[in-house]
Design an enzyme around this catalytic site. Structure first.
Site, mmCIF file in Angstrom:
data_model
loop_
_atom_site.group_PDB
_atom_site.id
_atom_site.type_symbol
_atom_site.label_atom_id
_atom_site.label_comp_id
_atom_site.label_asym_id
_atom_site.label_seq_id
_atom_site.Cartn_x
_atom_site.Cartn_y
_atom_site.Cartn_z
ATOM 1 N N GLU A 15 0.845 -1.201 0.000
ATOM 2 C CA GLU A 15 0.000 0.000 0.000
ATOM 3 C C GLU A 15 0.883 1.254 0.000
ATOM 4 O O GLU A 15 2.043 1.201 0.410
ATOM 5 C CB GLU A 15 -0.837 0.043 1.292
ATOM 6 C CG GLU A 15 -1.684 -1.182 1.531
ATOM 7 C CD GLU A 15 -3.044 -1.111 0.866
ATOM 8 O OE1 GLU A 15 -3.427 -0.018 0.428
ATOM 9 O OE2 GLU A 15 -3.691 -2.162 0.771
ATOM 10 N N LYS A 44 -5.181 -10.902 12.481
ATOM 11 C CA LYS A 44 -5.480 -12.250 11.987
ATOM 12 C C LYS A 44 -5.149 -13.317 13.016
ATOM 13 O O LYS A 44 -5.913 -14.267 13.187
ATOM 14 C CB LYS A 44 -4.725 -12.484 10.676
ATOM 15 C CG LYS A 44 -5.254 -11.601 9.528
ATOM 16 C CD LYS A 44 -4.331 -11.639 8.322
ATOM 17 C CE LYS A 44 -4.849 -10.804 7.161
ATOM 18 N NZ LYS A 44 -3.843 -10.630 6.102
ATOM 19 N N GLY A 82 -6.030 -10.951 -2.630
ATOM 20 C CA GLY A 82 -6.327 -10.922 -4.063
ATOM 21 C C GLY A 82 -7.812 -11.035 -4.317
ATOM 22 O O GLY A 82 -8.554 -11.616 -3.527
#
Ligand code: HSE
Length: 423
Positions: free
Chosen positions: A182, A197, A295
């Site tokens: 990013e 996560k 993705g």
């Protein structure tokens, strides 16, 4: 039979993938989409047949919509959207790791109160099925350890640094140009993304709510090309590892930081943007799942999988998917990193003079630390030397004391790096 109607909130990378995957599905249809910017040009087949709005109320208060997909990410307004959707009779599918890690308990309570489910397979490791297996087929195992590569951006950077013998900043700039990192890479490179996560995974693995605030976190910004090269000389790779393990019978050790991973371990060979999750427990032993962690299509595959799981139950029973509901509200007792034991890789820049190795040895022996490997590749032009040591297992507290002794030792110019080593 009428198709089950879905409201899609967010039409970015993941949202677009979800729309394309569900287009012309014979069981479900996306009947409304909410976006931030109505004027943005979107070239997606079938979009012209769907009502697109910039007002979430159009989905929340639509009685025909049974499932809301939230793929906008972040805490707000996602929290409100999910809360109101559930209160208005909808099941929810989300990919929002930050929200689940920070507010999971609250939204799962709201879901239970309203007899609705929230599924979130896409929130951790994109396309790898791990959340739903943990809740179902793996749920009877007594898991003791989860060690995972959960962030593709950092794994890409570390792999490139190794392959090209390049520095972090150089590889980051290239990764940004190529769209692998990013513009503001903080959440990835400082380990926040991986921490969200592992908070989600460890809550499921250990069946207690792991608090994101108590997860120790270090990113990859201080990893140097020389560390990667030295680690390689010793037979290791450097990876950003999300680790969660049983500490003793009552406590859990959860952290995210770079680690040296021995080449004979499968995690050492997970490269570029691939993610992987290794788990150990009984009776299963050791397993590892790997695949695309992000993705458009891999993440959409997980979102769509959750949608179809819910859709197949709607209209069949009053209490759908009982095993997929989150019931882990008991807080996990978490151990502070200073209480842990680890092996360490320490790189020190020292003066080229007699007694340096003795000084290092003294700092270690005074703190009960045993050395396993030591490497000095000659002396540099400026009359200093880099000395790299790998220790045996020792207490984090003792290592910190040894490091502060070395920082104050007249032989030592600076501590280059201190990186934990995976057992
Ligand atoms: N930013 C994440 C990564 C993907 O680099 O793996 C989304 O969770």
């Amino acid at each position: 039979m009428d198709k089950i109607k879905i409201g899609l909130v967010g039409l970015g990378t993941v949202g677009s993938g979800v729309f394309k995957e569900l287009y012309n599905n014979d069981k479900v249809e996306i009947s409304k989409i909410v976006v931030k910017n109505l004027n943005k040009k979107r070239d997606i087949k079938g979009l012209e047949n769907v009502q697109i709005s910039d007002n979430v109320d159009d989905i929340i208060f639509d009685k025909d919509i049974k499932i809301v997909i939230e793929v906008i990410g972040g805490l707000n307004p996602a929290f409100d959207i999910i809360k109101k959707s559930i209160e208005n009779g909808k099941h929810v599918v989300t990919a929002n790791k930050e929200l689940l890690a920070k507010k999971g308990e609250e939204i799962f309570e709201i879901a239970e109160k309203n007899n609705k489910v929230i599924l979130y397979e896409a929130a951790v490791a994109g396309g790898i099925p791990i959340i739903n297996p943990l809740k179902t087929i793996l749920s009877n195992n007594r898991l003791t350890k989860v060690a995972a590569i959960l962030n593709g951006t950092t794994n890409y950077i570390l792999t490139k640094m190794e392959q090209d013998s390049a520095d972090y900043n150089e590889v980051l700039a290239d990764a940004q140009k190529l769209g692998y990192a990013e513009v503001d890479p903080t959440s990835d490179v400082e380990g926040y993304d991986a921490a969200y996560k592992i908070a989600i995974l460890s809550t499921l693995a250990f069946k207690k709510r792991v608090s994101i605030d108590k997860i120790y976190r270090e990113g990859i910004t201080n990893i140097k090309a020389e560390d990667i090269e030295c680690a390689s000389d010793f037979g290791y790779k450097i990876k950003l590892i999300a680790l969660a393990q049983i500490f003793d019978e009552s406590k859990i050790d959860v952290r995210v930081h770079p680690m040296l991973v021995k080449n004979n371990k499968s995690l050492a060979h997970i490269n570029f943007v691939t993610n992987a999750i290794m788990m150990q427990g009984k009776p299963i032993g050791e397993i590892m799942c790997s695949g695309p962690g992000a993705g458009e299509f891999p993440t959409a595959a997980s979102v769509v999988g959750d949608v179809m799981t819910i859709a197949s139950e709607i209209n069949n029973t009053d209490i759908i998917l009982p095993m997929m509901r989150c019931t882990h509200s008991v807080p996990a007792e978490m151990v502070d990193v200073t209480e842990t034991e680890n092996r360490y890789y320490l790189s020190v820049n020292a003066k080229n003079k007699i007694g340096v190795i003795e000084a290092l040895g003294r700092a270690f022996s005074q703190n009960n630390i045993s050395v396993s490997n030591i490497l000095q590749k000659g002396v540099q032009d400026n009359d200093s030397a880099n000395i790299v040591i790998i220790t045996e297992l020792c207490k984090e507290k003792d290592m910190q004391k040894a490091v502060s002794l070395l920082k104050n030792d007249s032989c030592v110019n600076q501590i280059n790096s201190l990186i934990r080593v995976m057992e």
